[in-house]
Design an enzyme around this catalytic site. Structure first.
Site, PDB file in Angstrom:
ATOM      1  N   ASN A  37       3.976  -2.522   7.245  1.00 40.24           N
ATOM      2  CA  ASN A  37       3.532  -1.095   7.226  1.00 40.24           C
ATOM      3  C   ASN A  37       2.338  -0.973   6.498  1.00 40.24           C
ATOM      4  OD1 ASN A  37       3.450   1.768   6.909  1.00 40.24           O
ATOM      5  ND2 ASN A  37       5.039   1.763   5.376  1.00 40.24           N
ATOM      6  N   TRP A  38       1.167  -0.599   7.146  1.00 38.55           N
ATOM      7  CA  TRP A  38      -0.292  -0.281   6.647  1.00 38.55           C
ATOM      8  C   TRP A  38      -0.349   0.914   5.939  1.00 38.55           C
ATOM      9  CZ3 TRP A  38      -4.375  -2.402  11.177  1.00 38.55           C
ATOM     10  CH2 TRP A  38      -3.972  -3.564  11.004  1.00 38.55           C
ATOM     11  N   LYS A  39       0.649   1.702   6.436  1.00 43.20           N
ATOM     12  CA  LYS A  39       0.486   3.202   5.628  1.00 43.20           C
ATOM     13  C   LYS A  39      -0.738   3.961   5.920  1.00 43.20           C
ATOM     14  CE  LYS A  39       3.323   1.638   1.997  1.00 43.20           C
ATOM     15  NZ  LYS A  39       4.206   1.883   0.788  1.00 43.20           N
TER      16      LYS A  39
ATOM     17  N   SER B  43       8.130  -4.259  -2.121  1.00 43.38           N
ATOM     18  CA  SER B  43       7.381  -5.356  -2.785  1.00 43.38           C
ATOM     19  C   SER B  43       7.797  -6.622  -2.230  1.00 43.38           C
ATOM     20  CB  SER B  43       7.559  -5.266  -4.256  1.00 43.38           C
ATOM     21  OG  SER B  43       7.014  -4.139  -4.860  1.00 43.38           O
TER      22      SER B  43
ATOM     23  N   GLY C  98       4.928  -3.594   2.804  1.00 42.17           N
ATOM     24  CA  GLY C  98       3.690  -2.576   2.945  1.00 42.17           C
ATOM     25  C   GLY C  98       2.174  -3.103   2.497  1.00 42.17           C
ATOM     26  N   GLY C  99       2.185  -3.336   1.193  1.00 40.04           N
ATOM     27  CA  GLY C  99       1.005  -3.597   0.473  1.00 40.04           C
ATOM     28  C   GLY C  99       0.600  -5.144   1.124  1.00 40.04           C
TER      29      GLY C  99
ATOM     30  N   HIS D 185      10.825   7.067   6.652  1.00 42.78           N
ATOM     31  CA  HIS D 185      10.090   6.277   5.349  1.00 42.78           C
ATOM     32  C   HIS D 185      10.318   7.267   4.068  1.00 42.78           C
ATOM     33  CE1 HIS D 185       7.431   4.274   2.692  1.00 42.78           C
ATOM     34  NE2 HIS D 185       7.492   3.130   3.382  1.00 42.78           N
TER      35      HIS D 185
ATOM     36  N   GLU E 258       8.313   7.779   1.755  1.00 46.08           N
ATOM     37  CA  GLU E 258       6.904   8.359   1.626  1.00 46.08           C
ATOM     38  C   GLU E 258       7.066   9.735   2.473  1.00 46.08           C
ATOM     39  OE1 GLU E 258       4.301   5.305   2.057  1.00 46.08           O
ATOM     40  OE2 GLU E 258       5.197   4.394   0.224  1.00 46.08           O
TER      41      GLU E 258
ATOM     42  N   GLU F 148      15.172   0.277   1.538  1.00 45.19           N
ATOM     43  CA  GLU F 148      14.105   0.288   0.850  1.00 45.19           C
ATOM     44  C   GLU F 148      14.122   1.122  -0.296  1.00 45.19           C
ATOM     45  OE1 GLU F 148      10.277  -0.613   3.346  1.00 45.19           O
ATOM     46  OE2 GLU F 148      10.363   1.542   3.065  1.00 45.19           O
TER      47      GLU F 148
ATOM     48  N   GLY G 170       5.998  -0.458  -3.552  1.00 48.08           N
ATOM     49  CA  GLY G 170       4.584  -0.456  -4.116  1.00 48.08           C
ATOM     50  C   GLY G 170       4.429  -0.814  -5.498  1.00 48.08           C
TER      51      GLY G 170
HETATM   52  C1  PEP Z   1       6.727   0.081   2.660  1.00 46.74           C
HETATM   53  O1  PEP Z   1       5.625   0.040   2.971  1.00 46.74           O
HETATM   54  O2  PEP Z   1       7.711   0.545   3.027  1.00 46.74           O
HETATM   55  C2  PEP Z   1       6.981  -0.862   1.482  1.00 46.74           C
HETATM   56  C3  PEP Z   1       8.140  -1.380   1.126  1.00 46.74           C
HETATM   57  O3  PEP Z   1       5.666  -1.241   0.592  1.00 46.74           O
HETATM   58  P1  PEP Z   1       5.343  -2.204  -0.447  1.00 46.74           P
HETATM   59  O4  PEP Z   1       5.652  -3.565   0.316  1.00 46.74           O
HETATM   60  O5  PEP Z   1       4.029  -2.292  -0.832  1.00 46.74           O
HETATM   61  O6  PEP Z   1       6.323  -2.228  -1.509  1.00 46.74           O
END
Ligand code: PEP
Length: 228
Positions: free
Chosen positions: A11-13, A188, A209-210, A102, A104, A151, A157
């Site tokens: 997930n690049w957000k 993460s 994500g990251g 999500h 966010e 999640e 993050g």
């Molecule tokens: C996400 O984007 O849903 C996520 C879990 O991000 P990260 O891996 O950066 O925690």
């Protein structure tokens, strides 16, 4: 799940410009070509921002990459007078999957259960694979989603993960409520911890994500996931 495919969904957000998208695919493709591994035991998905969906599709075709494109959200409405919205039918020209719910989006865009269930309906009408995010075992999900991503908000993050044991416990509870669902863990995820989640009994994939922003890091997650 037995021998079913494991999922790795990046997930690049709201990150990257078009040049950076091109570089990501170029570098990821060269890692793929060097390794000669087709990763037939994995379903690999990358979710760029809406505006780069056509570019991402074109690049993965040009490089013959065996990965899929996903969107990060979808309009709860069909095509029509909904200024600024991107519909499931538009997304389906470029993507096979869509992330819905999500945390966010729930917190920053105030998306509620009713709106999320409309989004799932629209996505399913267009045969998009829904990756529905829940924040804990008590978050409700529409009954007919194929993929649920657990999640925990505090793990997103932050560099802190849930323990594989607890994530597996949550996965087991969720799978009892939603049978035949593919269960992903997100929060993460890295190349160092991916195997600990995929080695559990009830977790079928991961949603980094990251770590998906860097092609090398995403690649290492893919490689380590493929060894499970
Ligand atoms: C996400 O984007 O849903 C996520 C879990 O991000 P990260 O891996 O950066 O925690």
């Amino acid at each position: 799940m037995g021998n079913a495919k494991k999922y790795v969904v990046g997930n690049w957000k709201s990150n990257k410009n078009s040049g950076e998208v091109e570089i990501w695919f170029k570098q990821f493709a060269s890692l793929f070509q060097e390794s000669k591994n087709k990763f037939n035991n994995l379903e690999i998905v990358v979710c760029p921002p809406f505006i780069y969906l056509p570019l991402a599709k074109k690049l993965l075709e040009n490089y013959h990459l065996p990965i899929k494109i996903g969107a990060q959200d979808v309009s709860p409405f069909p095509n029509g007078a909904y200024t600024g919205a991107v519909s499931a039918s538009q997304i389906s020209q470029f993507a096979k999957y869509v992330i819905i719910g999500h945390s966010e989006r729930r917190s920053n865009f105030h998306e509620d259960d009713k709106q999320l269930s409309e989004k799932v309906k629209r996505a399913k009408e267009q045969n998009l694979g829904v990756i529905f995010c829940i924040q804990d075992e008590n978050t409700s999900a529409p009954q007919d989603v194929q993929i649920i991503a657990y999640e925990p908000v505090w793990a997103i993050g932050t560099g802190k993960t849930d323990t594989p044991e607890n994530a597996d416990k949550v996965a087991a509870i969720v799978k009892e409520k939603y049978p035949d669902t593919v269960l992903l863990y997100g929060g993460s995820v890295s190349s160092e911890n991916v195997q600990s989640f995929l080695n559990t009994s009830h977790i079928d994939g991961v949603l980094p994500g990251g770590a998906s922003l860097d092609p090398q890091k995403f690649w290492e997650i893919v490689v380590n996931a493929s060894k499970i």
